[in-house]
Write an enzyme that holds these catalytic residues in place. Structure first.
Site, short mmCIF file in Angstrom:
data_model
loop_
_atom_site.label_atom_id
_atom_site.label_comp_id
_atom_site.label_asym_id
_atom_site.label_seq_id
_atom_site.Cartn_x
_atom_site.Cartn_y
_atom_site.Cartn_z
N SER A 77 52.24 -9.75 -50.12
CA SER A 77 53.38 -10.71 -50.43
C SER A 77 53.70 -12.74 -50.36
O SER A 77 52.40 -12.52 -51.09
CB SER A 77 54.79 -10.92 -49.46
OG SER A 77 56.23 -10.85 -50.47
N ASP A 189 55.96 -5.02 -54.76
CA ASP A 189 55.43 -5.54 -53.62
C ASP A 189 54.76 -5.57 -52.12
O ASP A 189 55.29 -3.53 -51.95
CB ASP A 189 57.07 -6.28 -52.72
CG ASP A 189 56.81 -7.49 -51.37
OD1 ASP A 189 56.31 -7.32 -50.73
OD2 ASP A 189 56.86 -8.56 -51.65
#
Length: 340
Positions: A77, A189
């Site tokens: 991320s 993610d």
């Protein structure tokens, strides 16, 4: 005259006896091997945490300042964004300049009713532009970007292909960013399965892994806004997995940024400073970890060199004993390889 003849006869007899009895001289003990080992490979595993990710820049700045420059990078991320910039060849000061100049509008493209509030194309384009459209194989330092495959829930580590696209996939917070389609598969993610990608750094060859954990923790307080709620929900889901993976790191750095909101870019300077402070505080642990691995490598290399030296010595001794009597009389040892 008789005395001279007797002396010559005794000398000849001694040589003949030596030839018949073999070579009983012991070889000189070889000198201790001089072993040089490669420098310890340091890797950083940069965790996710949205705007908290600016802290990674401060951590890298302190690592460089203290002579512990990472040679491999993994990121999840927000950590994948910083990791991509660093792997491209930027140093911490260059990354800080980019961070200060970053405008949220340049990475945020809102699009409703499409699987997420933010498309993510702008983030992909922003990263690729900064990197000169180089792919993962062309980074100056090995880089692993971690995402989650939506269909299976498995961890995916990108080490080849489009850097911006991999970073976009790794940063696609479910419900906030649109999922990313790559080669027929869909990704979200990386923090869902690997909040701080320690294992990915190890897979790149890191001998000492320094993990940077900026993930949100359940604090008993309600997070602000949709992004904060989703970000903390993901952190809670991945917390147990994250703890298990963090346990495999050599050093864990936790900058004090948990009170910085997921979208609070105005706190970027403070996040960088907190990263610097946390990394500086961890220097004794880092030095100890590097020294421990360096000693282990030196001991292993020395043991291997001694074993090789012993094998060479045995081979030379066997060769010396297999020589002809005439070669032994002449002291001819050139045919037997010396011990290195």
């Amino acid at each position: 005259m008789a005395t001279i003849r007797l002396a010559a006869l005794a000398s000849s007899l001694t040589l003949l006896l030596a030839a018949c009895g073999g070579d009983n001289t012991r070889p000189d003990a070889p000198a201790a091997p001089v072993v040089r080992t490669e420098p310890v490979k340091i890797g950083v595993a940069l965790g996710g945490g949205a705007a908290k990710g600016f802290a990674h820049i401060g951590v890298i700045k302190m690592l460089e300042a203290n002579g512990f420059e990472p040679v491999v990078i993994s990121g999840t991320s927000a950590g994948s964004v910083v990791g991509a910039l660093y792997a491209s060849g930027m140093d911490a000061f260059e990354m800080q300049e980019k961070a200060v100049a970053l405008d949220q509008a340049s990475i945020r493209d809102v699009r409703l009713f499409s699987g997420g509030l933010i498309q993510g194309q702008k983030l992909q384009d922003y990263v690729n532009e900064l990197l000169g459209n180089r792919n993962l194989q062309q980074m100056r330092k090995p880089l692993a970007v971690v995402a989650t495959q939506l269909e299976t829930g498995e961890r995916t580590v990108f080490t080849r292909g489009n850097v911006g696209q991999a970073v976009r996939a790794s940063s696609s917070i479910p419900g906030v960013f649109e999922p990313v389609a790559i080669s027929g598969k869909t990704y979200v993610d990386g923090g869902v399965v690997s909040p701080v990608p320690v294992d990915a750094a190890r897979q790149l060859g890191a001998e000492v892994v320094i993990a940077v954990d900026i993930s949100s923790k359940a604090s008993g307080q309600r997070p602000d806004g949709l992004l904060g709620t989703v970000n903390q929900s993901i952190a809670i889901m991945g917390q147990r997995l994250g703890e298990q993976e963090l346990a495999r790191a050599d050093v864990v750095i936790r900058p004090q940024v948990l009170d910085i909101g997921a979208a609070d870019f105005a706190q970027r300077d403070r996040a960088i400073v907190e990263g610097e402070k946390a990394a500086q505080a961890a220097m004794p642990q880092i030095r100890a970890a590097v020294a421990r691995v360096r000693t282990q490598k030196q001991q292993a290399a020395t043991a291997s060199a001694r074993q090789q030296q012993a094998q060479q010595q045995q081979a030379r001794q066997a060769c010396l004993e297999a020589r002809s009597r005439m070669d032994k009389l002449r002291g001819n040892e050139a045919m037997c390889a010396p011990v290195q």
